[in-house]
Design a protein around this motif. Structure first.
Motif, mmCIF file in Angstrom:
data_model
loop_
_atom_site.group_PDB
_atom_site.id
_atom_site.type_symbol
_atom_site.label_atom_id
_atom_site.label_comp_id
_atom_site.label_asym_id
_atom_site.label_seq_id
_atom_site.Cartn_x
_atom_site.Cartn_y
_atom_site.Cartn_z
ATOM 1 N N GLY A 227 59.942 35.650 -0.338
ATOM 2 C CA GLY A 227 61.235 36.288 -0.503
ATOM 3 C C GLY A 227 61.193 37.435 -1.482
ATOM 4 O O GLY A 227 61.861 38.468 -1.289
ATOM 5 N N ASP A 228 60.395 37.301 -2.548
ATOM 6 C CA ASP A 228 60.297 38.390 -3.535
ATOM 7 C C ASP A 228 59.691 39.643 -2.909
ATOM 8 O O ASP A 228 60.178 40.765 -3.136
ATOM 9 N N PHE A 229 58.614 39.474 -2.139
ATOM 10 C CA PHE A 229 58.003 40.624 -1.470
ATOM 11 C C PHE A 229 58.986 41.272 -0.496
ATOM 12 O O PHE A 229 59.107 42.504 -0.441
ATOM 13 N N ALA A 230 59.698 40.449 0.280
ATOM 14 C CA ALA A 230 60.616 40.996 1.287
ATOM 15 C C ALA A 230 61.758 41.756 0.637
ATOM 16 O O ALA A 230 62.105 42.875 1.056
ATOM 17 N N ARG A 231 62.371 41.174 -0.383
ATOM 18 C CA ARG A 231 63.516 41.828 -1.028
ATOM 19 C C ARG A 231 63.101 43.116 -1.736
ATOM 20 O O ARG A 231 63.802 44.138 -1.647
ATOM 21 N N THR A 232 61.975 43.073 -2.421
ATOM 22 C CA THR A 232 61.531 44.274 -3.125
ATOM 23 C C THR A 232 61.145 45.370 -2.149
ATOM 24 O O THR A 232 61.450 46.552 -2.367
ATOM 25 N N GLY A 233 60.463 45.000 -1.067
ATOM 26 C CA GLY A 233 60.112 46.008 -0.065
ATOM 27 C C GLY A 233 61.337 46.649 0.560
ATOM 28 O O GLY A 233 61.376 47.869 0.794
ATOM 29 N N LEU A 234 62.361 45.847 0.833
ATOM 30 C CA LEU A 234 63.591 46.398 1.395
ATOM 31 C C LEU A 234 64.276 47.329 0.406
ATOM 32 O O LEU A 234 64.856 48.353 0.786
ATOM 33 N N LEU A 235 64.228 46.978 -0.867
ATOM 34 C CA LEU A 235 64.800 47.859 -1.889
ATOM 35 C C LEU A 235 64.095 49.211 -1.908
ATOM 36 O O LEU A 235 64.732 50.254 -2.079
ATOM 37 N N TYR A 236 62.767 49.213 -1.734
ATOM 38 C CA TYR A 236 62.024 50.468 -1.723
ATOM 39 C C TYR A 236 62.426 51.342 -0.537
ATOM 40 O O TYR A 236 62.522 52.573 -0.656
ATOM 41 N N ILE A 237 62.666 50.710 0.611
ATOM 42 C CA ILE A 237 63.085 51.491 1.785
ATOM 43 C C ILE A 237 64.465 52.087 1.554
ATOM 44 O O ILE A 237 64.721 53.261 1.864
ATOM 45 N N ILE A 238 65.388 51.307 1.013
ATOM 46 C CA ILE A 238 66.733 51.818 0.751
ATOM 47 C C ILE A 238 66.693 52.930 -0.286
ATOM 48 O O ILE A 238 67.431 53.913 -0.201
#
Length: 956
Positions: A227-238
């Motif tokens: 979950g940490d990898f997924a949330r942080t990666g999504l933040l980078y895209i946004i």
């Protein structure tokens, strides 16, 4: 060659050495890589179905391991890197992705993911910028995580999400990489018209536009590093959307906001609808163990707050809420942020949170307790101003202010956001569900109703919610929850004489409770805690922050991007008729009958009402300066003023006169006291009445205080201490010292004259205030030196135990337990007597008592601040004649049958029928007495610290 040389020549050391030499040779390394790759392709082509050919699958797995090992080893060596160049030129990754997707073998998939991760991490050949590489990798990731793929293990799943995260990290560092992974495919006008309301609402873009984005979206609810990898990666895209208008428009029109809002709503719906606040049997805090605490009942409908399943669901919900906050913090696009907030309000606030508040009740098993607890945790967790503004603006029914929000993008993105907003409104209207209107029943109405509830748990959690709003979001409370008035001019500040008088009054009330602890140290720690709480209040930052420039006196405004946020708080005071204040004070009237949790939350809420630096205490907490009445003073008059009004001497004369006026103490009349101070006086009188009617009251109270100190010192460090809802520790604050054995021993020996700890503490405080200590009066000193046999309690409970040499000790459980059993052969007798006394104490602690009847002071009579008393005698305004004392003791004791009558009176002298028949144990009363004294220390420190921190006292 000797024996050892021949032996070493045939050992694996020689092969290891040759292998090391082989790795250093780029040509041999490339030859090895080509050979492994050729064998991989040959095995794959010769196998008709890898899913059923275990031998071929194992062979392919080994070949993939070798290829990855060669690439990883080469990337750490100096140039040249022929293997990496060969992989880029021959596009080795394409067949590797096809093999993995068709194998249905987790081991092959795991090795393929590691192979791609090695290529991504290499800084050569620009793999992440290559369209073929991105297409192969995204196809692999989509296929192995899709609905028709095999179920991956936790380790493999973590490697997949970590690989996706690594790609987003590359995109964040170099936005030019984005076109290889994101390809927007705009729909034609005809296709646009063919989309239904649901398709428009859930996102008109397709997953093939940005597969990596949706892959991360699928894992944002997972726990752990996935979950940490997924949330942080999504933040980078946004975050990257701020540098790409096509991506910004795509995110606005995508179903990101819909998925996030519906996901948050789904997690909220999983929370229990009915809740009771409880503690595990083995983890009950000492402060509750020494009271009448009873574990509430839970069943399949009503969930306990200490259950593991409930805590897990609540933690998951709050973590996703914090992810919302992280998204808004990283989002630099106004349009994306506005779209997210709009969906948050419509889908979560209007459709879920507010209806649950509206439908809650305290008579159906705890639904009010549940929703108020959830709202409190939300307001405690979130600190993004836009989210707070949305939640409180809607729930408090603040007026909407329509204003244009500046956009940092072009008209294309703005038009996309308007279309998305229209699709959302259309979708909500198609459901046929009209949103509830907070104008009819808002959060203030709910709070006031719940504070009048008959359920103590409802009152308890509501007070906690009030404290959170007052501490963290006070500017919203000023215009809604509180009935406030503006304060203009320094004439509304109290004078130095009135300030000293009021601090002395509160301290004298604490003195009537008594005690022999190190109150100097206790109060010093209370002062430090109070100072920290005042400085950390969000409204007080402007008052305590030093002005670094004479030309810049205003700090930056709170960065709210949404319209309709309340303005900054200004100087104000609480109206004495404020509904919230009076309901809270109504609860304070029954302080000794209240549950411990209620009293802890009650005192916290009263303290939080006075924490804001812009909230003046005069009028509702302290006396209003406009009502000061002065008597004739015996002070010598000032000399005649100079004749010239413009002279420096005349100005100095007027300043001296003004200072002398401010030092005068107003006449202390009961009618001029705010209700809070009158209630504190009543509670202090009730303590004195309990002291009169309960045998060994002071000894039992001291034992209880020592028990809390022992429990506090035995608990783990604060960082690992188990938190209790409503309070973080026992009412004897973290500054409570360890047991002072000298004090305990001196208390046991009445023949040694030693002033109590509170007396010395009070003398120091009053001397700092310029107030003579009243405890040094002849009457007070005479009463202080009385022996234990002179007390008004029955003699049988204070019979001294005599040891060898005629040593006299007052009875104490600690002292009796430490008596040696070999005292002249009388150890058994002493032990039996100790057990008898312990049984007597237990019977006293278990006795049920009611609220005592105290005389209400006459409104017009002059009532001076109570002098500090350490004589353990009831105040003079409580009747002490024998008949009335006996009658009152019998009424308080309640008897075994519980049939004795008692009428509790409010501080206004009116009968309170709701508590007429309620009884509590003496043990419960003792715990509440200690909480009350701690609360009085906090109030005194609050008045004292505010005076210096906010310049609230007039000296001239």
């Amino acid at each position: 060659m000797d024996f050892w040389s021949r032996l070493l020549a045939h050992t694996p050391l020689s092969s290891a050495s040759s292998r090391k030499d082989f790795a250093k040779d780029p040509a041999r390394r490339l030859h090895r890589f080509e050979k492994e790759y050729s064998q991989l392709l040959q095995t794959w082509r010769n196998s008709s179905n890898l899913a059923h050919d275990e031998e071929a699958a194992e062979h392919i797995e080994i070949r993939l391991q070798e290829l990855t090992s060669l690439l990883s080893d080469e990337s750490r060596r100096p140039l040249p890197h022929p293997c990496i160049s060969f992989a880029a030129a021959k596009q080795v990754y394409i067949p590797v992705a096809k093999i993995a997707t068709s194998s249905f073998s987790e081991w092959i998939i795991k090795e393929a993911v590691l192979f791609f991760a090695t290529l991504v991490e290499s800084e050569e050949e620009a793999f992440v910028e290559n369209d073929n590489f991105s297409a192969s990798l995204t196809n692999l990731l989509v296929r192995i995580t899709g609905a028709n793929s095999i179920r991956l293990g936790a380790d493999t799943e973590a490697r997949v999400v970590e690989l996706a995260f690594n790609i987003t990290t590359k995109i964040r560092l170099d936005p030019d990489i984005l076109p290889a992974w994101f390809k927007s495919q705009q729909n034609s006008p005809q296709e646009e018209r063919q989309l239904g309301d649901h398709e428009k609402f859930t996102g008109r873009t397709q997953k093939q536009d940005f597969p990596l984005f949706y892959l991360l979206m699928d894992y944002i609810h997972h726990d752990g590093k996935v979950g940490d990898f997924a949330r942080t990666g999504l933040l980078y895209i946004i975050e990257a959307a701020s540098s790409s208008v096509p991506l910004e428009q795509w995110i606005v029109e995508s179903d990101l906001s819909t998925l996030m809002a519906t996901g948050l709503g789904a997690l909220y719906s999983q929370l229990s609808r009915k809740l009771v606040i409880d503690h595990l049997p083995g983890e009950l805090p000492p402060i509750l163990a020494f009271s009448d605490y009873q574990h509430p009942k839970s069943n399949y409908e009503v969930t306990s707050s200490c259950s593991f399943e409930f805590q897990s669901h609540l933690d998951t919900f709050l973590s996703h809420l914090l992810f919302w906050q992280d998204v808004l913090n990283h989002c630099k696009s106004v349009e994306v942020k506005s779209t997210l907030l709009e969906h948050f309000q419509v889908i979560f606030l209007q459709q879920l949170l507010y209806p649950s508040l509206l439908e809650s009740s305290d008579i159906d098993g705890g639904s009010s307790v549940a929703v108020l607890t959830y709202l409190r945790r939300i307001l405690e967790s979130v600190d993004h101003p836009d989210m707070i503004n949305l939640i409180l603006h809607y729930l408090l029914a603040l007026p909407d202010i329509v204003a244009s929000v500046p956009s940092n993008s072009g008209d294309v993105v703005s038009a996309a956001r308007k279309r998305k907003s229209l699709d959302l409104a259309t979708m909500m209207a198609s459901k046929g569900e009209a949103a509830a209107d907070p104008l009819l029943f808002n959060l203030v109405d709910l709070i006031l109703a719940c504070l009048r509830s008959q359920s103590q748990q409802t009152i308890y959690v509501t007070l906690q919610l009030v404290s959170v709003i007052l501490k963290r979001h006070h500017r919203y409370a000023v215009i809604t929850l509180l009935y406030t008035e503006s304060v203009l001019g320094a004439s509304s500040f109290r004078t130095t004489g009135a300030h000293q008088q009021e601090v002395e009054y509160i301290m004298s009330l604490a003195g009537t409770i008594g005690g022999q602890d190190n109150f100097d140290e206790i109060y010093d720690n209370v002062l430090k805690d109070t100072l920290v709480r005042l400085e950390n209040h969000p409204c007080s930052i402007k008052l305590v922050t030093p002005k670094t420039s004479t030309n810049n006196h205003k700090l930056p405004a709170i960065p709210d991007s949404l319209p309709g946020a309340p303005r900054d708080v200004r100087s104000h005071t609480l109206h004495p008729d404020d509904p919230l204040l009076n309901i809270v004070l109504d609860q304070l009237q029954t302080f000794f009958l209240n549950p411990i949790e209620t009293n802890l939350s009650l005192t916290e809420a009263i303290f939080d009402l006075a924490v804001c630096g812009f909230m003046h205490l005069e009028g509702w907490f302290l006396r209003s300066p406009h009502n000061y009445i002065y008597e004739e003073t015996d002070e010598p008059p000032l000399p005649e003023p100079p004749l010239d009004p413009e002279s420096p001497e005349y100005i100095e004369y007027k300043q001296t006169q003004s200072m002398q006026e401010c030092r005068r103490r107003p006449k202390w009349t009961q009618s001029n006291l705010p209700r809070l101070l009158r209630l504190l006086q009543t509670l202090s009188d009730e303590v004195a009445a309990y002291r009169e009617m309960i045998p060994r009251f002071d000894d039992l109270l001291q034992q209880r205080r020592e028990a809390f100190q022992i429990a506090d010192s035995a608990m783990p460090a604060p960082a690992s201490r188990t938190k209790t809802p409503g309070f973080s520790q026992s009412p004897v604050k973290s500054g409570t010292p360890m047991i002072d054995r000298t004090v305990v021993d001196e208390r046991r020996n009445p023949s040694r004259e030693r002033p109590s700890g509170l007396e010395g503490f009070a003398q120091r405080i009053l001397s700092e205030l310029g107030t003579p200590s009243r405890s040094g009066s002849p009457r007070g000193r005479k009463e202080l030196n009385r022996s234990s046999s002179d007390r008004s309690t029955p003699v049988s409970y204070d019979t001294p135990l005599r040891g060898p040499g005629g040593l006299t000790r007052s009875y104490s459980p600690v002292s009796v337990a430490s008596v040696p059993s070999s005292w002249d052969g009388r150890g058994d007798a002493v032990s039996n007597q100790a057990k008898a006394f312990q049984a007597i104490d237990q019977s006293i602690l278990a006795r049920r008592v009611k609220l005592p009847v105290v005389k209400a002071p006459e409104g017009s009579a002059q009532v001076e601040p109570i002098p500090l008393r350490f004589d353990k005698q009831p105040p003079t305004d409580i009747a002490t004649d024998g008949d009335e004392t006996t009658s009152r003791s019998e009424r308080a004791a309640g008897g075994d049958d519980g049939q004795s009558e008692s009428v509790a009176q409010s501080e206004d002298g009116k009968t309170d029928a709701s508590v007429e028949e309620k009884t509590v144990s003496v043990s419960h009363v003792l715990t509440n007495v200690i909480i009350l004294q701690s609360f009085m220390f906090e109030l005194a420190s609050l008045v004292q610290v505010r005076a210096g921190l906010f310049d609230e006292v007039r000296f001239t």
